[in-house]
Design an enzyme around this catalytic site. Structure first.
Site, PDB file in Angstrom:
ATOM      1  N   ARG A 363       1.184   4.643   4.260  1.00 37.77           N
ATOM      2  CA  ARG A 363       1.873   5.888   3.974  1.00 37.77           C
ATOM      3  C   ARG A 363       1.392   7.011   4.892  1.00 37.77           C
ATOM      4  NH1 ARG A 363       5.994   7.464   1.290  1.00 37.77           N
ATOM      5  NH2 ARG A 363       4.870   9.249   0.442  1.00 37.77           N
ATOM      6  N   GLU A 380       1.253  15.716   2.779  1.00 35.55           N
ATOM      7  CA  GLU A 380       1.040  16.964   2.064  1.00 35.55           C
ATOM      8  C   GLU A 380       0.096  17.891   2.824  1.00 35.55           C
ATOM      9  OE1 GLU A 380       1.967  15.226  -2.396  1.00 35.55           O
ATOM     10  OE2 GLU A 380      -0.117  15.278  -1.703  1.00 35.55           O
ATOM     11  N   PHE A 386      -3.896  13.951  -2.938  1.00 38.52           N
ATOM     12  CA  PHE A 386      -3.089  12.751  -3.123  1.00 38.52           C
ATOM     13  C   PHE A 386      -2.765  12.080  -1.789  1.00 38.52           C
ATOM     14  CE2 PHE A 386      -2.667  15.165  -6.960  1.00 38.52           C
ATOM     15  CZ  PHE A 386      -2.698  14.199  -7.949  1.00 38.52           C
ATOM     16  N   GLU A 387      -1.955  12.695  -0.955  1.00 38.43           N
ATOM     17  CA  GLU A 387      -1.616  12.102   0.347  1.00 38.43           C
ATOM     18  C   GLU A 387      -1.862  13.122   1.441  1.00 38.43           C
ATOM     19  OE1 GLU A 387       1.524   8.522  -0.129  1.00 38.43           O
ATOM     20  OE2 GLU A 387       2.405  10.529   0.016  1.00 38.43           O
ATOM     21  N   HIS A 388      -2.939  12.922   2.165  1.00 36.82           N
ATOM     22  CA  HIS A 388      -3.347  13.821   3.236  1.00 36.82           C
ATOM     23  C   HIS A 388      -3.557  12.971   4.480  1.00 36.82           C
ATOM     24  CE1 HIS A 388      -6.352  17.146   4.685  1.00 36.82           C
ATOM     25  NE2 HIS A 388      -5.271  17.046   5.442  1.00 36.82           N
TER      26      HIS A 388
END
Length: 547
Positions: A363, A380, A386-388
């Site tokens: 991802r 993000e 969460f998603e970096h």
């Protein structure tokens, strides 16, 4: 006499747990929110070390999405018994306020490289779990217990012990509080050893700041009562502010092939610039308020003297850690150094690089969509839990130079990517390429210098117009307390003229959540706050120590 230079694992490598298997030594250290989880280094001489594995590498073992800064994997314990490596670890889901959600697990493997098993859940009563293999074959888990009804150091409710059943794959029998620590409080980090008819319990106390310490106690019975060493602390720098290694504590002991004993422990090296600030009653400034350690908590080693029937002592005397210690009489075994210039291939990321939290790296990045490049997908915002999309390596030197080459066509100002110096969501310096309101490519700096609770991002330079297409080289030069960025669209580098505060990228800086536990990283990142996942390509990455 050969000597070992400390620290042996420079940069962010805290909470060491050490084990010897034959002629091989292994140290496991905490990784907190960085994925994959737990770093394990290997040595054959206690002087030269190389990273061999990060065993928690899949979602069933570790999923830290949502974990706070400095949550995630705390204080692993690595042991070897019954032909297996046993790795205990904590995944901390909450660390602020009165409560802590700290879930403890066990994985095993026949070799250090794996395969590592699916995790067995143990408990959530506290953190810093450690597995002790007794001489009779029984196994016991010890961990600190968290008491949310108390305040301050009294929330550290002591060291509890419970049997682990290999057959049932769970903890069984009564839970006993075997040691409540000393008046130094914050008792944690337990490890048990059996020697000469005694059970020795090594703990950490005083918190992981400048009052940190390692304390030893012993008992004839596993369940106590434990007698604290009359010297109280085996190791501490708390009364030696001029010592090279500060914040010394959270330790573990290993016996060599020749029955010598060594202790590994965490420490930090505050920058000299911050040590020189006048402190004390006259200035009104406490030393703890100004000392800064961007490299975070590192791992050092000390030689011990441990006569039969007595408590161990540092071989060089006292309780303050030494910068250099006598090496064991073992053949020196050097490892090949990782190249300073990293390139990318479909075989996987270079070993020094990690990412944040998620067990689904696909991802965040691809190594196949553009051969020879690392493609980061903007996710993000900086500091997302969460998603970096950030891929980086540890700062391991007081002074260094780093650079990368980026290919990005930002669609608008919500799409940006570049070179980042990172500690956490409120501590970073980010040299980014983005787009202006007119769609032109711009180079800018986003800086968040540990200014919690304001959480303001500053813009140290006026954005610079870049050519509409083509790769851009981005670089940084860190020298102690200062950081400067540079860029190039041709052969010539251009300094951006702003000196930024590298001490802000440290454990001690700021006063918000996320302090104290990790360390400075430098690497590549991409963001797309529109949610479209637009990418940036990085062609290489270089990190070079400087003198």
């Amino acid at each position: 006499m050969n000597e070992i230079q400390n620290p042996i694992l420079p940069g962010f490598n805290p909470d060491p747990s050490i084990v010897r298997v034959g002629d091989d030594y292994y140290i496991a250290t905490s990784t907190f929110e960085w994925f994959p989880g737990v770093q394990i280094h290997h040595s054959r001489d206690l002087r030269n070390w190389r990273l061999v594995t990060r065993p928690l590498d899949r979602a069933s073992q570790l999923d830290m999405r949502g974990d706070p800064d400095s949550g995630g994997v705390w204080a692993p314990c690595l042991t070897h018994a019954d032909g297996l490596f046993w790795l205990i670890y904590t995944d901390v889901k909450r660390r602020d306020g009165a409560w802590k959600d700290s879930h403890n697990y066990l994985v095993t493997a026949p070799t250090i490289e794996g395969p590592w098993s699916e995790p067995i859940y143990l408990n959530s009563s506290g953190f810093d779990p450690s597995l002790f293999h007794d001489d009779d074959g029984r196994k016991w888990l010890v961990n600190m217990i968290w008491d949310h009804n108390q305040t301050g150091g009294d929330r550290f409710g002591g060291i509890v012990c419970q049997e682990y059943s290999v057959e049932e794959q769970k903890l069984v029998g009564p839970i006993r509080n075997i040691y409540r620590g000393t008046d130094h409080k914050l008792t944690e980090g337990p490890h048990l050893y059996r020697r000469d008819g005694w059970y020795y319990l090594l703990t950490a106390e005083g918190g992981t700041g400048y009052d940190h310490a390692a304390t030893m106690a012993r008992s004839r019975d596993l369940f106590g009562p434990y007698e604290t060493d009359p010297a109280k602390h085996l190791l501490t720098s708390k009364d030696a502010p001029d010592a090279y290694l500060q914040r010394a504590g959270h330790a573990d002991i290993v016996e060599t092939q020749d029955s010598e004993y060594y202790l590994v422990h965490l420490c930090s090296r505050p920058l000299e610039e911050t040590r020189k600030i006048e402190t004390g009653r006259a200035s009104g400034i406490h030393a703890d308020d100004v000392r800064r350690s961007p490299l975070g908590r590192e791992t050092a080693i000390q030689k011990l003297d441990w006569p039969d029937g007595e408590f161990p002592r540092l071989a060089h005397g006292g309780c303050v850690p030494a910068a250099e210690v006598a090496a064991p009489d073992l053949p020196e075994h050097r490892f090949d150094a990782e190249p300073t210039r990293l390139t990318f291939s479909s075989e996987g990321l270079p070993p020094s690089l990690q990412w944040l939290r998620t067990p689904e790296p696909e991802r965040l990045f691809s190594l196949t969509e553009r051969p020879g490049a690392l493609r980061l997908f903007g996710r993000e915002s900086p500091g997302s839990q969460f998603e970096h999309a950030l891929v980086a390596r540890r700062q391991t030197d007081i002074a260094y130079s780093a650079e990368t080459e980026i290919d990005i066509a930002p669609g608008d100002y919500q799409h940006f990517a570049g070179l980042i110096v990172w500690y956490g969501r409120f501590k970073f310096h980010y040299l980014a390429i983005t787009a202006g309101q007119d769609g032109n490519r711009l180079l800018t700096i986003y800086s968040c210098a540990a200014d919690w609770p304001n959480t303001a991002v500053s813009y140290p330079i006026t954005p610079i117009r870049l050519p509409d297409a083509g790769t851009v080289r981005l670089g940084t030069h860190v020298r102690g307390a200062s950081l400067r960025f540079r860029y190039a669209t041709s052969e010539e580098w251009h300094d951006l003229g702003a000196t930024l505060d590298q001490t802000a990228i440290s454990d001690e800086a700021g006063n918000g959540p996320g302090n104290n536990f990790t360390g400075a990283f430098v690497g590549m990142c991409a963001h797309d706050t529109s949610g479209r996942g637009r990418h940036a390509d990085f062609l290489h990455f270089t990190y070079e120590p400087q003198t």
